[in-house]
Write a protein that holds these residues in place. Structure first.
Motif, PDB file in Angstrom:
ATOM      1  N   LEU A  16      40.315  62.822  89.681  1.00 57.48           N
ATOM      2  CA  LEU A  16      39.496  63.370  88.594  1.00 57.48           C
ATOM      3  C   LEU A  16      38.122  63.762  89.123  1.00 57.48           C
ATOM      4  CD1 LEU A  16      39.084  63.891  85.521  1.00 57.48           C
ATOM      5  CD2 LEU A  16      38.257  61.522  85.361  1.00 57.48           C
ATOM      6  N   ASP A  17      37.571  62.936  89.995  1.00 59.87           N
ATOM      7  CA  ASP A  17      36.271  63.199  90.617  1.00 59.87           C
ATOM      8  C   ASP A  17      36.317  64.481  91.453  1.00 59.87           C
ATOM      9  OD1 ASP A  17      33.681  62.875  91.453  1.00 59.87           O
ATOM     10  OD2 ASP A  17      34.127  61.339  92.925  1.00 59.87           O
ATOM     11  N   VAL A  18      37.375  64.628  92.251  1.00 63.07           N
ATOM     12  CA  VAL A  18      37.524  65.841  93.069  1.00 63.07           C
ATOM     13  C   VAL A  18      37.596  67.079  92.174  1.00 63.07           C
ATOM     14  CG1 VAL A  18      39.030  67.082  94.665  1.00 63.07           C
ATOM     15  CG2 VAL A  18      38.646  64.634  94.991  1.00 63.07           C
ATOM     16  N   GLY A  19      38.382  66.990  91.098  1.00 66.38           N
ATOM     17  CA  GLY A  19      38.554  68.138  90.208  1.00 66.38           C
ATOM     18  C   GLY A  19      37.276  68.533  89.492  1.00 66.38           C
ATOM     19  N   LEU A  20      36.554  67.550  88.949  1.00 67.95           N
ATOM     20  CA  LEU A  20      35.350  67.846  88.176  1.00 67.95           C
ATOM     21  C   LEU A  20      34.153  68.150  89.063  1.00 67.95           C
ATOM     22  CD1 LEU A  20      35.549  65.155  85.314  1.00 67.95           C
ATOM     23  CD2 LEU A  20      36.143  67.574  85.199  1.00 67.95           C
ATOM     24  N   SER A  21      33.915  67.299  90.062  1.00 69.78           N
ATOM     25  CA  SER A  21      32.700  67.441  90.869  1.00 69.78           C
ATOM     26  C   SER A  21      32.800  68.556  91.898  1.00 69.78           C
ATOM     27  CB  SER A  21      32.383  66.112  91.574  1.00 69.78           C
ATOM     28  OG  SER A  21      32.161  65.095  90.637  1.00 69.78           O
ATOM     29  N   LEU A  22      33.971  68.709  92.515  1.00 71.67           N
ATOM     30  CA  LEU A  22      34.148  69.751  93.532  1.00 71.67           C
ATOM     31  C   LEU A  22      34.781  71.006  92.944  1.00 71.67           C
ATOM     32  CD1 LEU A  22      35.380  69.129  97.173  1.00 71.67           C
ATOM     33  CD2 LEU A  22      35.864  71.241  95.965  1.00 71.67           C
ATOM     34  N   GLY A  23      35.906  70.832  92.239  1.00 76.89           N
ATOM     35  CA  GLY A  23      36.662  71.986  91.743  1.00 76.89           C
ATOM     36  C   GLY A  23      35.903  72.843  90.754  1.00 76.89           C
ATOM     37  N   VAL A  24      35.321  72.212  89.725  1.00 78.27           N
ATOM     38  CA  VAL A  24      34.594  72.983  88.713  1.00 78.27           C
ATOM     39  C   VAL A  24      33.339  73.609  89.309  1.00 78.27           C
ATOM     40  CG1 VAL A  24      33.369  72.849  86.505  1.00 78.27           C
ATOM     41  CG2 VAL A  24      35.505  71.588  86.819  1.00 78.27           C
ATOM     42  N   SER A  25      32.646  72.870  90.179  1.00 78.52           N
ATOM     43  CA  SER A  25      31.452  73.434  90.830  1.00 78.52           C
ATOM     44  C   SER A  25      31.809  74.656  91.669  1.00 78.52           C
ATOM     45  CB  SER A  25      30.780  72.375  91.711  1.00 78.52           C
ATOM     46  OG  SER A  25      30.321  71.295  90.936  1.00 78.52           O
ATOM     47  N   LEU A  26      32.940  74.576  92.367  1.00 79.61           N
ATOM     48  CA  LEU A  26      33.428  75.725  93.145  1.00 79.61           C
ATOM     49  C   LEU A  26      33.662  76.927  92.228  1.00 79.61           C
ATOM     50  CD1 LEU A  26      36.199  75.574  95.869  1.00 79.61           C
ATOM     51  CD2 LEU A  26      36.200  77.391  94.182  1.00 79.61           C
ATOM     52  N   ALA A  27      34.306  76.682  91.068  1.00 74.67           N
ATOM     53  CA  ALA A  27      34.585  77.771  90.109  1.00 74.67           C
ATOM     54  C   ALA A  27      33.295  78.362  89.558  1.00 74.67           C
ATOM     55  CB  ALA A  27      35.465  77.240  88.970  1.00 74.67           C
ATOM     56  N   VAL A  28      32.299  77.512  89.311  1.00 68.80           N
ATOM     57  CA  VAL A  28      31.008  77.994  88.811  1.00 68.80           C
ATOM     58  C   VAL A  28      30.348  78.915  89.833  1.00 68.80           C
ATOM     59  CG1 VAL A  28      28.652  77.283  88.219  1.00 68.80           C
ATOM     60  CG2 VAL A  28      30.606  76.045  87.262  1.00 68.80           C
ATOM     61  N   CYS A  29      30.393  78.520  91.111  1.00 66.78           N
ATOM     62  CA  CYS A  29      29.801  79.345  92.174  1.00 66.78           C
ATOM     63  C   CYS A  29      30.509  80.694  92.283  1.00 66.78           C
ATOM     64  CB  CYS A  29      29.866  78.614  93.506  1.00 66.78           C
ATOM     65  SG  CYS A  29      28.809  77.160  93.605  1.00 66.78           S
ATOM     66  N   LEU A  30      31.832  80.686  92.178  1.00 63.32           N
ATOM     67  CA  LEU A  30      32.581  81.944  92.206  1.00 63.32           C
ATOM     68  C   LEU A  30      32.188  82.826  91.027  1.00 63.32           C
ATOM     69  CD1 LEU A  30      36.154  80.676  93.199  1.00 63.32           C
ATOM     70  CD2 LEU A  30      34.595  82.010  94.629  1.00 63.32           C
ATOM     71  N   ALA A  31      31.981  82.210  89.861  1.00 62.02           N
ATOM     72  CA  ALA A  31      31.588  82.967  88.670  1.00 62.02           C
ATOM     73  C   ALA A  31      30.209  83.596  88.839  1.00 62.02           C
ATOM     74  CB  ALA A  31      31.609  82.061  87.445  1.00 62.02           C
ATOM     75  N   PHE A  32      29.360  82.978  89.662  1.00 58.65           N
ATOM     76  CA  PHE A  32      28.026  83.520  89.928  1.00 58.65           C
ATOM     77  C   PHE A  32      28.044  84.560  91.046  1.00 58.65           C
ATOM     78  CE2 PHE A  32      26.302  80.361  87.173  1.00 58.65           C
ATOM     79  CZ  PHE A  32      25.000  80.728  86.901  1.00 58.65           C
ATOM     80  N   GLY A  33      29.229  84.859  91.593  1.00 62.14           N
ATOM     81  CA  GLY A  33      29.357  85.921  92.579  1.00 62.14           C
ATOM     82  C   GLY A  33      29.296  85.486  94.026  1.00 62.14           C
ATOM     83  N   LEU A  34      29.323  84.184  94.300  1.00 63.60           N
ATOM     84  CA  LEU A  34      29.310  83.733  95.690  1.00 63.60           C
ATOM     85  C   LEU A  34      30.697  83.897  96.311  1.00 63.60           C
ATOM     86  CD1 LEU A  34      26.594  82.521  94.738  1.00 63.60           C
ATOM     87  CD2 LEU A  34      27.111  80.502  96.112  1.00 63.60           C
ATOM     88  N   ASP A  35      30.742  84.039  97.636  1.00 63.32           N
ATOM     89  CA  ASP A  35      32.019  84.187  98.321  1.00 63.32           C
ATOM     90  C   ASP A  35      32.734  82.838  98.379  1.00 63.32           C
ATOM     91  OD1 ASP A  35      31.525  82.820 101.127  1.00 63.32           O
ATOM     92  OD2 ASP A  35      29.746  84.055 100.734  1.00 63.32           O
ATOM     93  N   PRO A  36      34.055  82.836  98.658  1.00 63.40           N
ATOM     94  CA  PRO A  36      34.832  81.581  98.640  1.00 63.40           C
ATOM     95  C   PRO A  36      34.285  80.495  99.567  1.00 63.40           C
ATOM     96  CG  PRO A  36      36.314  83.456  98.630  1.00 63.40           C
ATOM     97  CD  PRO A  36      34.936  84.014  98.828  1.00 63.40           C
ATOM     98  N   PHE A  37      33.843  80.886 100.777  1.00 66.12           N
ATOM     99  CA  PHE A  37      33.332  79.874 101.707  1.00 66.12           C
ATOM    100  C   PHE A  37      32.077  79.204 101.156  1.00 66.12           C
ATOM    101  CE2 PHE A  37      30.346  78.801 105.159  1.00 66.12           C
ATOM    102  CZ  PHE A  37      31.071  77.794 105.775  1.00 66.12           C
TER     103      PHE A  37
END
Length: 392
Positions: free
Chosen positions: A90-111
């Motif tokens: 749950l920690d991996v999904g919320l803290s890492l996964g959602v943050s990753l999705a937020v960054c992608l939504a702001f236009g950052l590249d996958p890396f």
């Protein structure tokens, strides 16, 4: 114009400043990690690209993960995983996964998105453990859950760093590259387990025969640096290799002998890592991605509180205790710094600002956790004991 001190002079002055900052952190009750990063930021112009500082920082972080790996033999890893894995995932999904999705939504590249997700993921073990001890909360019912979650994150974070190292080696990471990267991680891990069960099976007997402490230091640090260097040679992270090197020796009977030998060197070198990280952060162009920074600060704090609330319930804690646990795991620190060190340019600046802010806010939430919990759930009522009067 950048003023550069001689390498040896710069390294000596840094060690003296680390001493004074260590004393200051005890007086003002602020984790020394934050002060070391701020020191690096302040002295960037003086010590940028200092070779001794860089090498010392590498040794320090390798020894940190080596000592961490000593705490985890294969059996213990299995026991921890059985109980904490629902909350850990749950920690991996919320803290890492959602943050990753937020960054992608702001236009950052996958890396960059995955890297920032990694930075926002791991709770600071050093800050949290220190606060638990300072506030006399080690005996609280949520402490076992918090420590188990920190251990889970300690296992995931080196893998995140290893994947980031693989991704940073080229512009395009194909499916086969990911498979190869995972294969290298598995091979390095299996190799550590086999070496631990064979070559290092009688390592304790060897240590008992070595009377000179200097030789022990050379041998143990040599093992840590060698396996960390092997990981680098394979395109992985040195911290993963160092962690596995510690696992290799975790089966020996008297582990404290290894810890007592390596710990002083780690304590000397590790602050250099945080100072060096600070020297790599430049604020010449202001605060990058300010909107994203505000969103991630808010979400990453909320994510940890949710992990505490729901993960704690999965672990068997009450609602009150789970909420208090969530407020206590919001600080970011050493693992975030390790992951951010892979970044370059504005992403590194962004990560550095995030770490400092998240660490400060996390410490405040930890200190206020009991009061905030009482405001939400009311003060816990002490159970009154009925006394039996003779003759009743």
């Amino acid at each position: 114009m950048t003023l550069e001190l001689p390498t040896l002079l710069g390294a000596g002055l840094v060690l003296i400043l680390i001493f004074w900052l260590g004393l200051l952190s005890l007086k003002i009750k602020l984790p020394s990690v934050i002060l070391y990063i701020l020191l690096g930021i302040i002295i960037t112009d003086l010590l940028h690209h200092n070779e001794l500082l860089h090498f010392g920082s590498e040794v320090g972080i390798v020894l940190l993960f080596f000592l961490l790996g000593l705490e985890f033999n294969v059996n213990r890893l299995g026991d921890i995983a059985k109980k904490i894995w629902p909350a850990g995932l749950l920690d991996v999904g919320l803290s890492l996964g959602v943050s990753l999705a937020v960054c992608l939504a702001f236009g950052l590249d996958p890396f960059a998105s995955f890297l920032i997700g990694g930075v926002t993921y791991a709770t600071s073990s050093s800050i949290t453990a220190k606060l638990l001890d300072d506030t006399s909360r080690m005996a609280n019912s949520e402490t076992e859950f918090i420590l188990a979650l920190l251990i889970f994150e300690d296992l995931v974070a080196p893998i995140v760093v290893a994947i980031l190292m693989g991704m940073s080696s080229g512009d395009n990471l194909q499916t086969m590259d990911i498979v190869l990267l995972i294969g290298k991680i598995i091979a390095l891990t299996v190799g550590a387990i086999i070496l631990g069960k064979t070559l290092f099976r009688r390592f304790e007997e060897l240590l008992e025969k070595i009377e000179d402490e200097d030789f022990k230091i050379a041998l143990l640090i040599g093992i840590a640096l060698s396996y960390g260097g092997l990981a680098l040679y394979l395109g992985l992270s040195e911290v993963l290799g160092a962690f596995l090197a510690g696992m290799m020796l975790s089966e020996i009977g008297r582990m404290e002998r290894v810890e007592q030998t390596v710990l002083p060197v780690k304590d000397l070198m590790l602050p250099l890592f945080f100072v060096y990280f600070g020297t790599t952060i430049e604020f010449s162009e202001g605060i990058p991605y300010a909107g994203l920074l505000l969103v991630l600060i808010g979400w990453s704090l909320a994510a940890k509180i949710l992990v505490g609330m729901f993960g704690g319930r999965m672990y068997g804690l009450s609602k009150r205790v789970s909420f208090r646990a969530g407020l206590s795991i919001c600080s970011r620190g050493e693992f975030s710094v390790v992951i951010a060190a892979v970044a370059t340019g504005m992403i590194k600046v962004f990560s550095g600002i995030y770490i400092v802010l998240a660490a400060f806010i996390g410490m405040v939430l930890f200190e206020k956790a009991p009061q905030i919990t009482n405001l939400l759930y009311g003060k816990p009522q002490k159970k009154s004991k009925k006394l039996r009067v003779p003759g009743d």
